[in-house]
Design an enzyme around this catalytic site. Structure first.
Site: not given
Length: 197
Positions: A118-120
Site C-alpha cells: 500500500p501507499e503507507f
C-alpha cells in the site's frame, strides 16, 4: 519524516557529496547528522516481529506509520555506508539498519493478499497493516531500488529473490493492456524462480 515532502532532501545530501567527488564535506556532515537523527529518534521496531521502520514525528509526537516512499532509506543507508570516509564509526550500524528496514519494506508487499504494498502502512499490535486511506499501489520504485542496492553491495541472493517476488506480484495483479500487453502466462511466470547469472 523521511517520507513524503522530506525524502529527496536526505537522499540528495549523500548523492551530491558523492557526485562532487566527496570534496564538499559539509554535505556528508549534514547527511551523517540526519542519519543519527533517523536512527536515534525515528527508527522503531514493531511488535511482535521486530520489523524496523521509520516513524513520523509531529511536534514531538511519534506517529507509527511509514510511507512507501521511506523505502528508499535502506538503499541510501547502504550507499552511505559503502562510500563512508575511512574510519567512519557508523558503517556497521547503517548497514544493519539498512538490512532491517529493507526487510520491512519487503514485508509491506509480502503480507498483502496481492503481494503489492500500500501507499503507507501503520504499525499496530499486529505488526503492520495497510493505512485505511492508502489501500492502493501506484508502482513506486523505492523498495525494489533498495533491494537492488543491497544485493549489489552484499551479493546476498535473498535480496534478488525478494525483488523477483515483487516483480511477479506486479505481473500477476497489476499488468494491463496499456503500454505492452500482459503476458498470457503471468501466473506461471510468478511461480518461476528468479534467473541466476
Amino acid at each position: 519524516t523521511f517520507g513524503a515532502l522530506g525524502d529527496s532532501y536526505f537522499e540528495y545530501l549523500l548523492k551530491v557529496w558523492i557526485q562532487g567527488g566527496k570534496q564538499e564535506t559539509v554535505y556528508r556532515q549534514m547527511y551523517d547528522e540526519a542519519m543519527d537523527g533517523l536512527i536515534n529518534k525515528l527508527v522503531k521496531y514493531s511488535n511482535p516481529s521486530g520489523l524496523a521502520y521509520s516513524a513520523d514525528m509531529d511536534r514531538g509526537s511519534i506517529q507509527h506509520k511509514m510511507d512507501h516512499l521511506v523505502c528508499f532509506v535502506p538503499g541510501m543507508l547502504a550507499l552511505g555506508a559503502h562510500h563512508a570516509p575511512p574510519g567512519h564509526p557508523n558503517v556497521e550500524r547503517d548497514m544493519r539498519v539498512a538490512k532491517q528496514m529493507a526487510y520491512t519494506c519487503y514485508q509491506m508487499y509480502a503480507r498483502m493478499k496481492t503481494g503489492l504494498a500500500p501507499e503507507f502502512v501503520q504499525f499496530t499490535s499486529r505488526d503492520l497493516e495497510a493505512g485505511r486511506s492508502a489501500v492502493f499501489n501506484i508502482g513506486r520504485p523505492e523498495t525494489v531500488e533498495s533491494l537492488f542496492v543491497l544485493w549489489y553491495y552484499t551479493q546476498d541472493p535473498r535480496w534478488r529473490e525478494m525483488g523477483w517476488n515483487i516483480f511477479t506480484a506486479f505481473e500477476t495483479y497489476a499488468a494491463t493492456g496499456s503500454g505492452a500487453p500482459p503476458p498470457a502466462d503471468a501466473a506461471a511466470r510468478a511461480r518461476r524462480p528468479p534467473p541466476h547469472r
